[in-house]
Design an enzyme around this catalytic site. Structure first.
Site, PDB file in Angstrom:
ATOM      1  N   HIS A 262       0.848  -1.198   0.000  1.00 49.64           N
ATOM      2  CA  HIS A 262       0.000   0.000   0.000  1.00 49.64           C
ATOM      3  C   HIS A 262       0.877   1.239   0.000  1.00 49.64           C
ATOM      4  O   HIS A 262       1.928   1.252   0.630  1.00 49.64           O
ATOM      5  CB  HIS A 262      -0.941   0.018   1.218  1.00 49.64           C
ATOM      6  CG  HIS A 262      -2.086   0.948   1.030  1.00 49.64           C
ATOM      7  ND1 HIS A 262      -2.010   2.288   1.322  1.00 49.64           N
ATOM      8  CD2 HIS A 262      -3.328   0.736   0.530  1.00 49.64           C
ATOM      9  CE1 HIS A 262      -3.165   2.858   1.017  1.00 49.64           C
ATOM     10  NE2 HIS A 262      -3.980   1.944   0.539  1.00 49.64           N
ATOM     11  N   ASP A 313      -8.031  -5.210  -0.315  1.00 52.47           N
ATOM     12  CA  ASP A 313      -8.561  -6.107  -1.351  1.00 52.47           C
ATOM     13  C   ASP A 313      -8.175  -7.566  -1.142  1.00 52.47           C
ATOM     14  O   ASP A 313      -8.677  -8.440  -1.846  1.00 52.47           O
ATOM     15  CB  ASP A 313      -8.073  -5.657  -2.734  1.00 52.47           C
ATOM     16  CG  ASP A 313      -8.651  -4.312  -3.111  1.00 52.47           C
ATOM     17  OD1 ASP A 313      -9.782  -4.030  -2.671  1.00 52.47           O
ATOM     18  OD2 ASP A 313      -7.979  -3.544  -3.810  1.00 52.47           O
TER      19      ASP A 313
HETATM   20  N1  ACO Z   1       4.045  -7.431  -4.897  1.00 47.06           N
HETATM   21  C1  ACO Z   1       5.374  -7.457  -5.035  1.00 47.06           C
HETATM   22  N2  ACO Z   1       6.160  -6.400  -4.754  1.00 47.06           N
HETATM   23  C2  ACO Z   1       5.561  -5.278  -4.324  1.00 47.06           C
HETATM   24  C3  ACO Z   1       4.168  -5.177  -4.160  1.00 47.06           C
HETATM   25  C4  ACO Z   1       3.409  -6.331  -4.464  1.00 47.06           C
HETATM   26  N3  ACO Z   1       2.093  -6.311  -4.326  1.00 47.06           N
HETATM   27  N4  ACO Z   1       3.856  -3.953  -3.719  1.00 47.06           N
HETATM   28  C5  ACO Z   1       5.006  -3.294  -3.608  1.00 47.06           C
HETATM   29  N5  ACO Z   1       6.034  -4.080  -3.975  1.00 47.06           N
HETATM   30  C6  ACO Z   1       7.435  -3.716  -3.986  1.00 47.06           C
HETATM   31  C7  ACO Z   1       7.812  -3.163  -5.343  1.00 47.06           C
HETATM   32  O1  ACO Z   1       8.268  -4.129  -6.222  1.00 47.06           O
HETATM   33  C8  ACO Z   1       8.869  -2.172  -4.964  1.00 47.06           C
HETATM   34  O2  ACO Z   1      10.065  -2.868  -4.733  1.00 47.06           O
HETATM   35  P1  ACO Z   1      11.471  -2.247  -5.207  1.00 47.06           P
HETATM   36  O3  ACO Z   1      11.605  -0.971  -4.440  1.00 47.06           O
HETATM   37  O4  ACO Z   1      12.436  -3.317  -4.841  1.00 47.06           O
HETATM   38  O5  ACO Z   1      11.328  -2.029  -6.683  1.00 47.06           O
HETATM   39  C9  ACO Z   1       8.418  -1.632  -3.621  1.00 47.06           C
HETATM   40  O6  ACO Z   1       7.622  -2.668  -3.050  1.00 47.06           O
HETATM   41  C10 ACO Z   1       7.589  -0.356  -3.731  1.00 47.06           C
HETATM   42  O7  ACO Z   1       6.521  -0.573  -4.670  1.00 47.06           O
HETATM   43  P2  ACO Z   1       5.825   0.560  -5.490  1.00 47.06           P
HETATM   44  O8  ACO Z   1       5.037  -0.068  -6.600  1.00 47.06           O
HETATM   45  O9  ACO Z   1       6.799   1.640  -5.855  1.00 47.06           O
HETATM   46  O10 ACO Z   1       4.844   1.162  -4.381  1.00 47.06           O
HETATM   47  P3  ACO Z   1       3.644   2.119  -4.655  1.00 47.06           P
HETATM   48  O11 ACO Z   1       3.402   2.875  -3.419  1.00 47.06           O
HETATM   49  O12 ACO Z   1       3.851   2.895  -5.891  1.00 47.06           O
HETATM   50  O13 ACO Z   1       2.452   1.097  -4.978  1.00 47.06           O
HETATM   51  C11 ACO Z   1       0.686  -0.403  -4.759  1.00 47.06           C
HETATM   52  C12 ACO Z   1       1.468   0.737  -4.091  1.00 47.06           C
HETATM   53  C13 ACO Z   1       0.276   0.011  -6.170  1.00 47.06           C
HETATM   54  C14 ACO Z   1      -0.576  -0.640  -3.945  1.00 47.06           C
HETATM   55  C15 ACO Z   1       1.577  -1.679  -4.803  1.00 47.06           C
HETATM   56  O14 ACO Z   1       1.846  -2.097  -3.486  1.00 47.06           O
HETATM   57  C16 ACO Z   1       0.932  -2.788  -5.614  1.00 47.06           C
HETATM   58  O15 ACO Z   1       1.084  -2.835  -6.836  1.00 47.06           O
HETATM   59  N6  ACO Z   1       0.187  -3.709  -4.949  1.00 47.06           N
HETATM   60  C17 ACO Z   1      -0.537  -4.748  -5.660  1.00 47.06           C
HETATM   61  C18 ACO Z   1      -1.837  -4.200  -6.223  1.00 47.06           C
HETATM   62  C19 ACO Z   1      -2.833  -3.960  -5.128  1.00 47.06           C
HETATM   63  O16 ACO Z   1      -3.051  -4.790  -4.250  1.00 47.06           O
HETATM   64  N7  ACO Z   1      -3.507  -2.783  -5.204  1.00 47.06           N
HETATM   65  C20 ACO Z   1      -4.594  -2.440  -4.261  1.00 47.06           C
HETATM   66  C21 ACO Z   1      -4.177  -1.290  -3.380  1.00 47.06           C
HETATM   67  S1  ACO Z   1      -5.446  -0.902  -2.236  1.00 47.06           S
HETATM   68  C22 ACO Z   1      -6.634  -0.174  -3.143  1.00 47.06           C
HETATM   69  O17 ACO Z   1      -6.375   0.596  -4.012  1.00 47.06           O
HETATM   70  C23 ACO Z   1      -8.071  -0.478  -2.926  1.00 47.06           C
END
Ligand code: ACO
Length: 376
Positions: A262, A313
């Site tokens: 998140h 979710d």
């Molecule tokens: N799976 C694997 N790795 C992850 C995940 C994940 N779900 N979430 C974050 N990471 C890792 C990234 O790979 C990244 O690693 P790195 O720094 O080594 O490259 C680091 O954590 C940061 O990730 P970002 O994508 O830059 O974080 P951001 O804040 O932009 O994204 C998000 C947040 C989009 C929610 C992300 O965690 C994600 O894609 N999660 C999966 C999708 C999801 O569940 N979305 C629902 C969110 S809640 C809602 O909107 C209702």
């Protein structure tokens, strides 16, 4: 760009609005709507009470709640032309697209369509909340070759939704589970879809246009579309015995695991904690306990290696599945809850509006001289 500002990728940490609606403390895993903790609201209030809180700023007394309930019930019908439109849409199309189109169509029939006054916006918020629920169910019935189930005026919002979807009156337990889920999804500060609704509102457009944009933003798998993606992941894993092998491979492949992570919560998503308990009970009662067990095991394995938190979710996926909600309707159901917050944010934005217009940092090839087509 000439002004000296700094690029903030993904607008992380940027404060873009003042709000009385939501207090989100990501470092301490706390969430409150208008000052009331999410735990109390999900467990003790109804979705209708939460709507009242978000639209009017206060929890209602009995008289006000009765009044709002009457208005919500009265607004449940949708235009016959919309139901006709559902019948001609491709049956295999994504229901999120249908919902977006339905919201746009509802705007064409709304008596306050072009009135952006506070009073008209609250009236539209009530209508949209009721009509979106009806539209999601009527479309699902139409694509399944069934006639829409007319709304039942004696049922509350959550029970009526399940009734219109399935044609059967839900049990009190099932009703409470969906009602609490709608509350948990109702509002979440400046998430991507709510921000989208505020950007559209800020141009002095209108509520239906803003909500249609919100539906488009919500559908993405990094946002509300993650719930559906979680369920598809659980189905891909198939059996609890496969969780270990799946997780090892997914982590090795650096696969993005849906329902984890998140932008704001670092200490855990308080909504996920509540949904976990509800999912456990609902999955057990429906004989679908396997999906809950798989989710828990997946979380344990992923968290042990990557320290990722489950977000809202993650557990709503097995929960919605156990309620018999089709997987491709998970995101529209989330929209049916989030509409309360979208509309409250739209009202708040109109009440103190300034055009939202950030800048882009040009990183192209400098200034270039135009060369006529014949010389290129
Ligand atoms: N799976 C694997 N790795 C992850 C995940 C994940 N779900 N979430 C974050 N990471 C890792 C990234 O790979 C990244 O690693 P790195 O720094 O080594 O490259 C680091 O954590 C940061 O990730 P970002 O994508 O830059 O974080 P951001 O804040 O932009 O994204 C998000 C947040 C989009 C929610 C992300 O965690 C994600 O894609 N999660 C999966 C999708 C999801 O569940 N979305 C629902 C969110 S809640 C809602 O909107 C209702």
């Amino acid at each position: 760009m000439t002004e000296g500002t700094r690029l903030i990728r993904g607008l992380e940490g940027v404060v873009a609005a003042e709000t009385k609606l939501c207090d989100l403390d990501g470092a301490n895993a706390r969430l409150a709507y208008c000052g009331y903790g999410i735990d109390d609201l999900a467990r003790r209030a109804t979705f209708e009470e939460v709507c009242c809180l978000l639209w009017y700023g206060e929890l209602p007394g009995k008289g006000q709640l009765d009044q709002l309930t009457v208005s919500l019930v009265a607004a449940r019908e949708i235009p016959a032309q919309l139901v006709d439109a559902f019948r001609v849409m491709p049956t295999d199309t994504d229901p999120n697209r249908v919902l977006q189109a339905a919201v746009a169509m509802l705007g064409m029939f709304d008596p306050d369509a072009n009135d952006n006054s506070h009073a008209a916006n609250v009236r539209k918020a009530i209508r949209l909340t009721s009509q979106m629920a009806t539209a999601i169910c009527a479309h699902h019935r139409a694509r399944s070759g069934q006639a829409p189930v007319p709304p039942a005026p004696d049922l509350g919002h959550a029970a009526n939704f399940l009734y219109m979807l399935t044609g059967r009156r839900p049990t009190p337990v099932t009703t409470k589970v969906l009602d609490a889920s709608l509350t948990l999804y109702a509002e979440h500060e400046l998430n991507a879809s709510t921000f989208t609704t505020r950007v559209i509102t800020s141009t002095d457009s209108d509520m239906h246009s803003a909500v249609a944009g919100g539906v488009g933003a919500l559908k993405g798998p990094l946002h509300g579309g993650a719930g559906e993606a979680v369920m598809r992941t659980l189905m891909e894993i198939g059996e609890i015995a496969n969780v270990d092998a799946f997780t090892t491979k997914a982590l090795a492949d650096k696969r993005r695991l849906m329902g984890f992570g998140h932008r704001v919560y670092t200490a855990g998503d308080p909504r996920a904690a509540i949904l976990k308990g509800m999912a456990e009970e609902a999955c057990r009662q429906s004989g679908q306990f396997k999906w809950y067990e798989m989710a828990v095991k997946l979380y344990e394995r992923v968290n042990a290696v990557k320290k990722l938190i489950p977000n809202v979710d993650f557990y709503s996926a097995p929960l919605f599945y156990s309620l018999g909600i089709p997987v491709d309707l998970f995101t529209p159901v989330i929209a049916a809850g989030r509409i309360a917050g979208w509309t409250a944010n739209i009202v708040e934005q109109y009440d103190d509006n300034r055009l939202i217009r950030p800048r882009g940092d040009y990183i192209g090839s400098g200034r270039r001289t135009y060369v006529p087509l014949a010389q290129r």
